[in-house]
Design a protein around this motif. Structure first.
Motif, short mmCIF file in Angstrom:
data_model
loop_
_atom_site.label_atom_id
_atom_site.label_comp_id
_atom_site.label_asym_id
_atom_site.label_seq_id
_atom_site.Cartn_x
_atom_site.Cartn_y
_atom_site.Cartn_z
N LEU A 27 120.84 43.31 92.76
CA LEU A 27 122.11 43.36 92.06
C LEU A 27 123.04 42.30 92.61
CD1 LEU A 27 122.83 47.19 92.08
CD2 LEU A 27 122.04 45.82 90.17
N HIS A 30 129.22 42.36 89.52
CA HIS A 30 129.59 41.97 88.16
C HIS A 30 131.03 41.50 88.10
CE1 HIS A 30 126.02 43.05 85.91
NE2 HIS A 30 125.85 44.00 86.80
N THR A 85 122.38 52.36 92.07
CA THR A 85 123.49 51.74 91.35
C THR A 85 124.79 52.26 91.95
OG1 THR A 85 122.21 51.56 89.32
CG2 THR A 85 124.61 51.44 89.10
N PRO A 97 127.46 39.12 81.29
CA PRO A 97 126.03 39.28 81.60
C PRO A 97 125.63 38.49 82.85
CG PRO A 97 126.34 39.00 79.26
CD PRO A 97 127.68 38.75 79.90
N MET A 98 124.89 39.16 83.73
CA MET A 98 124.47 38.62 85.03
C MET A 98 125.67 38.16 85.86
SD MET A 98 120.88 36.67 84.33
CE MET A 98 120.67 36.33 86.06
N THR A 111 123.84 44.85 77.31
CA THR A 111 123.13 44.15 78.38
C THR A 111 122.03 45.04 78.95
OG1 THR A 111 124.42 44.98 80.25
CG2 THR A 111 125.34 43.10 79.06
N SER A 113 121.90 45.32 82.19
CA SER A 113 122.46 45.54 83.52
C SER A 113 122.19 46.97 83.99
CB SER A 113 123.97 45.30 83.48
OG SER A 113 124.56 45.73 84.69
#
Length: 178
Positions: A27, A30, A85, A97-98, A111, A113
């Motif tokens: 991860l 974000h 998470t 995104p990403m 997404t 994600s």
């Protein structure tokens, strides 16, 4: 008159656990994003390594009969819980995104994600071996000890769709990954 909107809480019980060498999710924040090209390349390199890695899915021995006949399939759909998470990721509604600021701010549901209200994650894996209550697979992107909620056989005809549309930013990401 509007109908009240209520959601009932559900309880899920894992059928098994993932055993592999992935100790930490790949991860990134974000909120901060992958600002530097090197970070993006590192992420993609790790994602490609995971695709080649083998993992075990250990099914509860009392439920081993769930696997009867599974060795006749080459690929499986694995549904698992993203137990690593972070809580902050579960509170996000929108992301780049990403984490890339050059991509549009979109709803989390647009997404792949792992940052989502319920980190219910899905991946397709190659089945290498089934022995008793243990599946050996490749391509599983789950972290070690991730709870497995369900497994389904991958049947190409059930997933093949015509006229599939994806936004340009997603296609661009897929081109980078491949």
């Amino acid at each position: 008159m509007e109908t009240p909107f209520t959601l009932q809480e559900i309880t899920l019980k894992p059928v098994g656990l993932v055993k592999n060498q992935i100790k930490d999710p790949i991860l990134f924040s974000h909120r901060e994003g992958l600002e530097m090209q090197g970070q993006i390349k590192d992420f993609l390199r790790k994602a490609r390594q995971i695709q080649q890695m083998s993992s075990q899915i250990i099914i509860d021995p009392a439920r081993a009969k769930l696997l009867s006949g599974i060795e006749d399939y080459s690929h499986l759909v694995v549904i698992y819980w993203g137990h690593r998470t972070p809580d902050g990721g579960r509170a996000l509604d929108q992301v780049h995104p990403m984490g890339r600021k050059d991509l549009p701010l979109t709803g989390v549901f647009t997404t792949y994600s792992p940052a989502r209200p319920n980190p219910l994650l899905v991946t397709i894996v190659k089945l290498l071996e089934c022995r008793e209550n243990v599946l050996t697979v490749s391509g599983l992107d789950a972290v070690d000890q991730s709870p497995v909620l369900d497994i389904k056989p991958y049947v190409a005809e059930m997933f093949q769709k015509k006229d599939v549309q994806t936004p340009g930013w997603m296609q661009s990401l897929m081109d980078e990954f491949n």
